[in-house]
Design an enzyme around this catalytic site. Structure first.
Site, PDB file in Angstrom:
ATOM      1  N   GLU A  47     130.194  41.975  75.554  1.00 35.66           N
ATOM      2  CA  GLU A  47     130.326  42.066  74.098  1.00 35.66           C
ATOM      3  C   GLU A  47     131.523  42.939  73.757  1.00 35.66           C
ATOM      4  OE1 GLU A  47     126.783  43.134  71.932  1.00 35.66           O
ATOM      5  OE2 GLU A  47     127.951  44.128  70.352  1.00 35.66           O
ATOM      6  N   GLU A  93     135.461  45.672  65.266  1.00 36.34           N
ATOM      7  CA  GLU A  93     135.243  46.645  64.196  1.00 36.34           C
ATOM      8  C   GLU A  93     133.792  46.586  63.752  1.00 36.34           C
ATOM      9  OE1 GLU A  93     135.984  49.156  62.735  1.00 36.34           O
ATOM     10  OE2 GLU A  93     135.377  49.098  60.653  1.00 36.34           O
TER      11      GLU A  93
END
Length: 385
Positions: free
Chosen positions: A156, A160
């Site tokens: 992953e 942001e």
């Protein structure tokens, strides 16, 4: 993107059979040595379903209740809109399916066929966004790996993510340690003049040797990501797909929003994927005209015992399948849907003594993407017991 490696600190972790090393030599992103291979500028008036899929519900249907983070919202497609040259995802105070909030989540993944609609390899990915600031919210722009493994083995990359009132940009990477457990590292940046509620550009660059994170073109953190000496690939060098979502509540959101906080909206001006080097030469190809499927028609909607509805559609020639959508709300708030190849679907597990509305549309496949026709008229039927 070459850098003079000044190793101020080095941390080594195992990613399966590969290593990651932390380093620090900031630089600016260099657009001159890259070219765009895919982008969504959100220039239309609807989400481009050739690129994006809306995920709905509370995560249970995807095997991750609470979306893995104890989130408090019910995701639905109606909270995702496109207009005025941007994407908008809005979190609202709405009671659906036992949840107090609704919001939106999209991804460049085709859940029906278990493959990426838009796959991101090495290179640079960025989005220009405006993010709200309030207690109890968690907007994010991130990526998950396409390798088919269960998280965190898929990898992953959070380009942001912003929690509640935090004033900094945060980037995070997740990967499996040697025992398969989640290992994560993060960086934060709050340069002078940065305001997440205004327009800012967030990006990540990967070249198979390092991963770098950028805020408004300025690098604020990176790690070395090497494949090991035996050629075992780092999960951070895999292909990924993109996600945008606006969570309400959750492990890092600082509780739930105080009364009167919602609705709030995160806006996205564009999402772009660049690769290194000049673009490949193009070959002139005579365009092919592709027509959309004809408008679908539901021939019958019948109730069957054990809380089932049988939907039968008129067969349309030349289509690859049909998408059926159903809901206990006439406006289709909190709907569910399924794609089928044949013009018939049995919907199971419905609530008793509840009226359901159903509609359908046909689709063709063009260059691996779905091209949808118009929705049929709605039909309704009550599920008795």
């Amino acid at each position: 993107m070459k850098k003079l490696l000044l190793l101020l600190a080095t941390l080594t972790f195992t990613l399966g059979m590969s290593a990651i090393v932390m380093a620090d030599t900031p630089s600016n992103i260099d657009y001159n040595n890259m070219h765009i291979v895919w982008s969504d500028e959100f220039s239309g008036n609807a989400l481009n379903e050739n690129y994006w899929e809306c995920q709905t519900g509370d995560g249970k249907d995807y095997g991750i209740p609470g979306w893995g983070n104890n989130e408090k919202q019910w995701y639905r497609a109606q909270n995702v809109t496109v207009g005025d040259g941007m994407l908008s995802i809005t979190a609202k105070n709405e009671n659906i399916a036992g949840k107090k909030y609704t919001s939106g989540r999209i991804r460049t993944w085709d859940g029906d066929n278990n493959k990426a609609k838009v796959s991101v390899g090495l290179g640079y990915v960025e989005a220009r966004m405006k993010i709200p600031s309030a207690q109890g919210i968690w907007p994010a722009f991130w990526m998950l790996g396409n390798n088919g493994k269960t998280w965190p083995a898929c990898g992953e990359i959070d380009i942001e993510e912003s929690f509640n009132y935090q004033k900094y940009a945060q980037a995070t990477i997740h990967f499996p340690d040697k025992n398969g457990a989640d290992k994560y590292l993060w960086r934060q940046s709050n340069p002078a003049g940065y305001d997440k509620t205004g327009w800012n550009t967030y990006g990540v660059y990967r070249n198979g040797e390092e991963i770098s994170f950028y805020l408004n073109g300025k690098e604020y953190g990176y790690w070395k990501t090497k494949d090991d000496s035996e050629g075992k690939k780092s999960v951070l060098n895999d292909d990924y797909h993109i996600l945008l979502n606006f969570a309400v509540g959750g492990n890092l959101a600082g509780g739930e929003p105080p009364s009167g906080t919602l609705p709030l909206t995160m806006n996205v001006d564009y999402v772009r994927y660049y690769q290194d080097g000049a673009p490949a030469p193009t070959t002139t190809v005579k365009p092919t005209t592709v027509t959309k499927p004809a408008k679908a028609k539901i021939k019958s909607l019948k109730y069957k015992k054990k809380r089932k509805l049988i939907v039968t559609m008129k067969k349309i020639k030349g289509v690859a399948g049909y998408q059926v959508r159903w809901c206990d709300s006439k406006s289709f708030d909190g709907y569910e849907q399924k794609n089928v190849k044949k013009p018939k679907l049995t919907i199971k597990g419905l609530d008793k003594n509840t009226k359901y509305w159903v509609k359908a549309r046909a689709y063709k496949k063009v260059n691996g993407a779905k091209l949808y026709g118009k929705w049929s008229s709605k039909k309704s039927k009550k599920v008795k017991k």
